[in-house]
Design a protein around this motif. Structure first.
Motif, PDB file in Angstrom:
ATOM      1  N   ARG A 495       0.834  -1.203   0.000  1.00 55.46           N
ATOM      2  CA  ARG A 495       0.000   0.000   0.000  1.00 55.46           C
ATOM      3  C   ARG A 495       0.867   1.250   0.000  1.00 55.46           C
ATOM      4  O   ARG A 495       0.451   2.319   0.431  1.00 55.46           O
ATOM      5  N   ALA A 498       1.554   6.069  -3.975  1.00 52.18           N
ATOM      6  CA  ALA A 498       0.257   6.488  -4.504  1.00 52.18           C
ATOM      7  C   ALA A 498       0.162   6.261  -6.013  1.00 52.18           C
ATOM      8  O   ALA A 498      -0.813   5.678  -6.504  1.00 52.18           O
ATOM      9  N   MET A 499       1.167   6.705  -6.777  1.00 53.93           N
ATOM     10  CA  MET A 499       1.069   6.663  -8.228  1.00 53.93           C
ATOM     11  C   MET A 499       1.160   5.233  -8.750  1.00 53.93           C
ATOM     12  O   MET A 499       0.566   4.885  -9.757  1.00 53.93           O
ATOM     13  N   ARG A 501       0.004   2.634  -7.144  1.00 54.89           N
ATOM     14  CA  ARG A 501      -1.325   2.039  -6.908  1.00 54.89           C
ATOM     15  C   ARG A 501      -2.341   2.560  -7.912  1.00 54.89           C
ATOM     16  O   ARG A 501      -3.214   1.834  -8.375  1.00 54.89           O
ATOM     17  N   TYR A 502      -2.197   3.839  -8.218  1.00 59.98           N
ATOM     18  CA  TYR A 502      -3.132   4.420  -9.195  1.00 59.98           C
ATOM     19  C   TYR A 502      -2.929   3.723 -10.550  1.00 59.98           C
ATOM     20  O   TYR A 502      -3.890   3.325 -11.226  1.00 59.98           O
ATOM     21  N   SER A 505      -4.409   0.397 -10.580  1.00 57.72           N
ATOM     22  CA  SER A 505      -5.878   0.434 -10.706  1.00 57.72           C
ATOM     23  C   SER A 505      -6.269   0.615 -12.164  1.00 57.72           C
ATOM     24  O   SER A 505      -7.273   0.088 -12.620  1.00 57.72           O
ATOM     25  N   ARG A 506      -5.464   1.359 -12.891  1.00 65.15           N
ATOM     26  CA  ARG A 506      -5.717   1.563 -14.327  1.00 65.15           C
ATOM     27  C   ARG A 506      -5.534   0.250 -15.096  1.00 65.15           C
ATOM     28  O   ARG A 506      -6.249  -0.043 -16.036  1.00 65.15           O
ATOM     29  N   ARG A 508      -6.028  -2.651 -13.873  1.00 67.95           N
ATOM     30  CA  ARG A 508      -7.121  -3.576 -13.553  1.00 67.95           C
ATOM     31  C   ARG A 508      -8.307  -3.337 -14.473  1.00 67.95           C
ATOM     32  O   ARG A 508      -9.116  -4.215 -14.697  1.00 67.95           O
ATOM     33  N   ALA A 509      -8.419  -2.100 -14.971  1.00 66.57           N
ATOM     34  CA  ALA A 509      -9.567  -1.752 -15.803  1.00 66.57           C
ATOM     35  C   ALA A 509      -9.120  -1.505 -17.240  1.00 66.57           C
ATOM     36  O   ALA A 509      -9.478  -0.508 -17.844  1.00 66.57           O
TER      37      ALA A 509
ATOM     38  N   THR B  95     -10.883   4.488 -11.338  1.00 68.43           N
ATOM     39  CA  THR B  95     -10.445   3.098 -11.144  1.00 68.43           C
ATOM     40  C   THR B  95     -10.063   2.805  -9.692  1.00 68.43           C
ATOM     41  O   THR B  95      -9.604   1.715  -9.384  1.00 68.43           O
ATOM     42  N   LEU B  96     -10.248   3.817  -8.815  1.00 71.15           N
ATOM     43  CA  LEU B  96      -9.967   3.599  -7.386  1.00 71.15           C
ATOM     44  C   LEU B  96     -11.280   3.487  -6.627  1.00 71.15           C
ATOM     45  O   LEU B  96     -12.261   4.155  -6.957  1.00 71.15           O
ATOM     46  N   GLU B 100      -9.927   4.055  -1.496  1.00 76.63           N
ATOM     47  CA  GLU B 100      -8.663   4.409  -2.146  1.00 76.63           C
ATOM     48  C   GLU B 100      -8.662   5.872  -2.605  1.00 76.63           C
ATOM     49  O   GLU B 100      -7.638   6.542  -2.560  1.00 76.63           O
ATOM     50  N   GLU B 103      -8.006   7.909   0.416  1.00 76.86           N
ATOM     51  CA  GLU B 103      -6.646   7.663   0.914  1.00 76.86           C
ATOM     52  C   GLU B 103      -5.576   8.286   0.007  1.00 76.86           C
ATOM     53  O   GLU B 103      -4.465   8.617   0.446  1.00 76.86           O
ATOM     54  N   PHE B 104      -5.921   8.451  -1.275  1.00 75.25           N
ATOM     55  CA  PHE B 104      -4.937   8.834  -2.283  1.00 75.25           C
ATOM     56  C   PHE B 104      -4.102  10.077  -1.916  1.00 75.25           C
ATOM     57  O   PHE B 104      -2.866  10.039  -1.950  1.00 75.25           O
ATOM     58  N   GLN B 107      -1.578   9.345   0.647  1.00 77.73           N
ATOM     59  CA  GLN B 107      -0.431   8.597   0.115  1.00 77.73           C
ATOM     60  C   GLN B 107       0.547   9.561  -0.541  1.00 77.73           C
ATOM     61  O   GLN B 107       1.754   9.408  -0.429  1.00 77.73           O
ATOM     62  N   LEU B 108      -0.025  10.568  -1.247  1.00 76.17           N
ATOM     63  CA  LEU B 108       0.850  11.565  -1.876  1.00 76.17           C
ATOM     64  C   LEU B 108       1.656  12.301  -0.819  1.00 76.17           C
ATOM     65  O   LEU B 108       2.805  12.674  -1.040  1.00 76.17           O
ATOM     66  N   VAL B 113       0.884   3.868   6.714  1.00 74.07           N
ATOM     67  CA  VAL B 113      -0.370   3.131   6.540  1.00 74.07           C
ATOM     68  C   VAL B 113      -1.263   3.316   7.766  1.00 74.07           C
ATOM     69  O   VAL B 113      -2.471   3.535   7.656  1.00 74.07           O
ATOM     70  N   ARG B 116      -2.811   6.738   7.825  1.00 75.74           N
ATOM     71  CA  ARG B 116      -3.813   6.845   6.759  1.00 75.74           C
ATOM     72  C   ARG B 116      -5.084   6.120   7.134  1.00 75.74           C
ATOM     73  O   ARG B 116      -6.189   6.638   6.995  1.00 75.74           O
TER      74      ARG B 116
END
Lengths: 875, 222
Positions: A495, A498-499, A501-502, A505-506, A508-509, B95-96, B100, B103-104, B107-108, B113, B116
């Motif tokens: 976890r 951030a980027m 995970r983003y 997520s992209r 996944r779709a 897509t989050l 998420e 949380e995003f 995270q930035l 964890v 958050r």
């Protein structure tokens, strides 16, 4: 091509649709449009370049030397060996008073002697022509108002009847830095001669350039210096214009044909001759052409991806048009028109680029043809209109194929604007059904088992193999859609960032765009990795073959022996003198003779082995004979090479009738051995038999075993001192040389693969640029949340890496199967070589590393450049 | 120290003057509505305050930090730590999941964890979406999406929230509920809020209402 200007008033609904749906979008995104056309252009260019280079690389063969007298109508040659000059008398007798000109030609290979260092590699083609006969013919043709190959002014002075004079072409003089009246020390057959350059021939205006290795002499002079007195290689036959028309010509041809058939000689037109010779390398060149289609195949995926994205992006617009009464057919036609225009623009650019690229490829192809098949000289690359048109049509079809599915998707858009909300989803539903990929794989396995298509004269085409490869590649394209979820999990692991995970997520779709980009990459990687498997397998087999074969301490050959086309030999007196040098325990000897067997070139080898059973050449057996040993061939049997056995479907126990100068000879095949040295095919008999058949006691190669305790280098030096013109190598040096030649033959393939991978990675950048453009609102959100340009670039990098990983995994997975097809199906069927499967793991790691690193870099750069795209949100 | 201080800000696009010397200020915890017709410059002003765009002249300070002296990275840091935006079209990352998305931004910021989790769980509960934490944006109603956007805006504990037509894409009942939520959260967390709106309803949660026309605030503070 007519493209409506945006300011012009479209006259029809087609024009309106073209202008609104396509042209304006092209104008809005010129870089994207240009990249698409560029990708297509590169695909067409590579395809065309290989075809042009193929043509140029083999067109040099014979075009000058085969019709030295001008435009010959027929060529007469023996199936093996030489004619005696007396044959001319017979020919004149049978042609009676009919107007037929005969031009005897003696053609021999030789080398420039450059001292002890390396006479090899500078193979010369000596051509002796009857200048008196040509002079007569020139006189006649000038009367008839026609020019011939070279003029009397250039040819005659200082040459006729002078035994040490020769003529060379401009290219020869340039390459070797020689001028008129310089002297050349050359090796012809087994003799050394000192020739004077009597003149430099200028290249003729409307015919191929004079080959760089051609040395022209008066026929009697060449016969004398080469020791081939009274011998000629072929006779060129010409019917003078205006004197031998219609019936006379036909009657003369029939008479000659009947005579040639009766005596077992070959009577062909120059075109037949060229076709039958170039057919030898047809499989090699076809494989190159098919490989060149790879770049276009990758291009198809990328065009499809870009057009699919355009449909997705413009779906709302299409829905509005549909709601206004535009029919699905009109929509489909509009999109197909876009594909066609892209295809045309890319095709035209590709032709220009292909012409330039061909210059770079021709040398590599010619080198391979020279080494593996026959002597060729490269002709200048010319843009044949037929080839250009063919490539243009090929590019157009590729573009239409790429445009077909997106066009269908566009036409299926329902007339509802509500779709705008779901427009990001992407189409190409079929690509989401990854189990379909497994079905295609299964079909590929089935198709691969089909036998080769056989054409006349032992030419095989592995249709099943190529179809299986195509099905496997398509299967991988579909199957890899199933790889995205696990790779998304891998990239989004933990976890932390951030980027990352983003990006996960992209992934996944994923939509059609991701899948098609990865598919394009998997095709390029799959084929490249499969070729790497082929090369590794070849190398492993070759290394082991060479290891088994090369047991002698020293190898001696007549100059130019690297080429199978070479006919140079060592006279008996020389090789016997050589073998009597101190420190030599014994030798394997080989003489080679080229003959025409069932319309194709074949080598008959006469071998004699060292007496010691533990010290002689050990062949690698495909079908081992009952007796293996120094005297195994002395009973009169023959061993044939694997390419010969496969081409003519022969095996141990079969009988063969071989054409020899002393008449047809029958032998029984007793064994089949692996031979990766040439594809022409070799029949090995005892040297004693070959000497008898060919009335020749010379040899072309010697494998020398030194006496125990003697330093091979010392023996090598003494051979060099005594026979400076011979090519002498130690065991180690010959091994190195063999591997070097092997790698040289694959140089062009490496280049083609690299281009495909470069296109695929560029396609990844293109796809990401398009994706970011579509997600400009999302980028604005990311920025509003505090993401920097570098953050967005990092997200693009992770997403690009995900796509590359899927393409790489799919490509590497399919490469194992493709490798098997290349080694187990295409290679044996095309070339007749059995190879041992080897996987170059190091190369795979390198390929993966380079692909992922390049993909990451391209994706990061695209992300960074597009991070500040303005949102299209309304105020 | 003021939560926001805007002084004589101008901004032009080509020959069009969009902002013509706008000045305003917000106290910590203060909510101000900014109204005006389309094209009056509201969103441009919001973009300048959010550091998305840069004014041609004038100064903007958020909690004493002048944006003019910051480079791109500095502006990003301001958006990460000090100022949040709530949009009319929610702009959740599609897509989050809900969780998420919230949380995003944390995270930035690079929070652990544990930190958050504690903050995100609390916020999702505050906006009443605990039961939908793992839902994807396309599975949510408009009101729910805006709640997620508000939770995301609050996650970084900003000094200032910029809300661009926060109820513009919602039905009136849902819009009312969202306004109540914004008001209560801003009060509870002491966050100043500048709300761009066409809707007079919004003014009920704001202490002051400013009106903008042709790039100027009517009755502008000096």
């Amino acid at each position: 091509m007519s493209v409506p200007s945006p300011s012009s008033r479209p006259a029809s609904i087609g024009g309106v649709l073209w202008s609104r749906l396509i042209w304006r979008h092209w104008k809005r995104e010129p870089a994207l449009t240009a990249t698409l056309a560029g990708i297509l252009a590169l695909g067409v260019a590579v395809f065309l370049a290989v075809r042009l280079a193929n043509k140029a690389a083999v067109s040099g063969f014979g075009l000058f030397t085969e019709s030295i007298s001008g435009e010959s109508d027929l060529l007469l040659r023996p199936r093996s060996g030489f004619f005696e000059t007396s044959v001319l008398r017979d020919l004149r007798e049978i042609s009676g008073k009919r107007p037929v000109d005969f031009f005897p030609v003696l053609e021999l290979s030789g080398a420039v002697q450059t001292g002890a260092e390396k006479p090899d590699g500078d193979l010369l083609r000596f051509v002796g022509v009857d200048l008196v006969a040509i002079g007569n013919a020139i006189g006649q043709s000038e009367e008839a108002g026609e020019g011939v190959g070279f003029s009397a002014e250039e040819g005659e002075p200082g040459l006729l009847g002078v035994t040490d004079a020769c003529l060379v072409g401009e290219a020869f003089a340039r390459a070797r830095g020689v001028a008129k009246d310089d002297r050349l020390r050359v090796w012809i057959n087994d003799r050394v001669a000192d020739l004077r350059i009597a003149g430099i021939l200028p290249d003729p205006a409307n015919r191929p350039a004079i080959p760089e290795n051609l040395v022209l002499m008066d026929l009697p002079a060449l016969q004398k210096v080469s020791g081939e007195t009274g011998r000629i290689s072929r006779i060129e036959i010409r019917f003078p214009e205006g004197k031998a028309e219609g019936g006379i010509r036909a009657a003369a041809s029939e008479g000659l044909a009947a005579w040639a058939q009766e005596r077992g000689h070959l009577l062909e037109t120059p075109e037949d001759r060229k076709a039958s010779v170039t057919r030898m390398s047809a499989a090699f060149r076809l494989n190159l052409t098919i490989l060149s289609g790879l770049a276009l195949l990758v291009g198809i995926y990328l065009i499809m991806q870009a057009m699919e994205a355009a449909v997705t992006k413009r779906r709302g617009e299409i829905a509005i048009l549909r709601s206004l009464g535009v029919t699905p057919d009109q929509i489909r036609r509009t999109w197909l028109t876009e594909a066609a225009v892209l295809g045309l623009v890319g095709g035209v650019l590709g032709i220009v680029l292909g012409r330039l690229l061909a210059e770079g490829l021709v040398g590599g192809i010619a080198a391979t043809v020279n080494t593996l098949y026959y002597e060729t000289t490269t002709d200048a690359v010319r843009l044949h209109p037929g080839e250009a048109a063919f490539s243009l049509v090929f590019g157009l079809i590729a573009s239409l194929v790429a445009g077909w599915i997106p066009a269908r998707e566009a036409a299926l858009t329902p007339p509802s604007q509500a779709l705008r909300q779901g427009a990001q989803g992407g189409g190409l539903v079929w690509l989401r059904r990854w189990p379909v990929g497994l079905v295609l794989f299964a079909a590929a396995v089935g198709v691969a088992r089909l036998p080769a298509l056989t054409f006349g004269e032992g030419t095989n085409f592995p249709l099943g193999g190529y179809l299986a490869a195509l099905l496997a590649v398509l299967g991988a394209s579909v199957f890899l859609g199933g790889l995205f979820p696990p790779f998304a999990r891998l990239i989004g692991w933990g976890r932390g960032e951030a980027m990352r995970r983003y990006a996960a997520s992209r992934l996944r779709a994923v939509g059609g765009r991701h899948r098609l980009t990865a598919a394009g990459l998997s095709v390029a990687i799959g084929m490249s990795a499969a070729m790497a498997i082929l090369v590794a397998s070849f190398e492993k087999t070759l290394t082991s073959w060479i290891g088994q074969l090369l047991k002698a301490d020293l190898y001696v050959a007549a100059p130019g022996s690297a080429s199978v086309a070479n006919g140079n030999r060592l006279a008996e007196v020389d090789w016997r003198a050589l073998l009597s040098l101190p420190g030599i325990d014994g030798a394997d000897t080989l003489q080679r003779h080229a003959v025409t067997y069932e319309g194709r070139e074949l080598l008959i080898g006469g071998a004699a082995y060292h007496d010691d059973p533990s010290r002689h050449l050990q062949l690698l057996w495909i079908e081992a004979p009952a007796v293996i040993g120094p005297d195994a061939l002395e009973t009169g049997g023959a061993w044939v090479s694997e390419p010969f056995a496969r081409r003519y479907a022969k095996r141990s126990g079969d009988r063969l009738t071989l054409p020899t100068p002393s008449g047809p000879r029958e032998v029984t095949i007793e064994g089949v051995y692996a031979d990766y040295g040439n594809e022409a095919g070799t029949v090995l008999v005892s040297r004693r038999l070959a000497e008898e058949w060919f009335d020749d006691r010379s040899v072309s190669n010697l494998a020398i075993y030194t006496s125990p305790g003697v330093d091979p280098e010392a023996v090598l030096e003494s051979i060099r001192g005594r026979f400076p013109a011979l090519v002498t190598r130690t065991n180690e040096k010959l091994r190195e040389e063999s591997i070097r030649i092997f790698h040289q033959t694959f140089a062009v393939t490496y280049a083609l693969e690299a281009i495909a991978v470069v296109i695929a990675v560029a396609g990844l950048g293109l796809a990401l640029a398009g994706l970011l453009l579509e997600r400009r609102n999302e980028l604005a959100t990311l920025r509003a949340l505090g993401a920097t340009r570098r953050d967005i670039a990092r997200a693009a990098m992770w997403e690009g890496l995900g796509i590359a990983l899927a393409g790489l995994a799919g490509g590497l997975a399919v490469s194992f199967f493709l490798g098997w097809i290349l080694i187990g199906v295409i290679n044996p069927q095309s070339f007749g070589w059995t190879l041992r499967y080897a996987v170059p793991w190091g190369m795979f790691v390198f390929l993966s590393g380079v692909t992922l690193a390049t993909a990451a870099l391209v994706a990061w750069t695209v992300g960074y450049r597009n991070a500040n795209l303005k949102s299209d949100r309304e105020e | 120290m003021k939560a926001l201080q805007v002084s004589r800000v101008t901004k032009s696009y080509g020959s069009t003057e969009v902002l013509r010397g706008v000045s305003l200020s917000l106290e910590p915890g203060e909510r101000v509505a900014l109204m005006g017709p389309s094209g009056s410059g509201k969103s441009t002003l919001l973009n300048c305050i959010g550091g998305i765009d840069r004014p041609d002249t004038g100064t903007i300070e958020i909690s004493g930090v002048a944006l003019g002296g910051l480079d791109e990275d500095g502006l990003c840091r301001v958006r990460r730590e000090t100022v949040s935006t709530v949009f009319q079209f929610f702009h959740l990352l599609p897509t989050l999941s809900v969780r998420e998305n919230v949380e995003f931004p944390l995270q930035l910021q690079g929070l652990s964890v544990k930190e958050r989790d504690a903050r995100v769980d609390g916020l999702i509960e505050e906006v009443g979406l605990s039961h939908r934490a793992s839902a994807m944006p396309h599975e949510l109603s408009g009101g729910e999406m805006q709640r997620v956007a508000i939770a995301r805006a609050l996650a970084i504990e900003p000094r200032l929230i910029l809300a661009d037509e926060p109820t513009g894409n919602l039905d009136s009942a849902t819009g009312e509920a969202i306004l109540d939520l914004l008001a209560s959260l801003s009060e509870r967390h002491g966050i100043a809020m500048l709300v761009v709106t066409h809707s007079p309803q919004v003014t009920r949660i704001c202490r002051r209402t400013l009106e903008m026309r042709d790039g100027l605030l009517l009755g502008q503070e000096e």
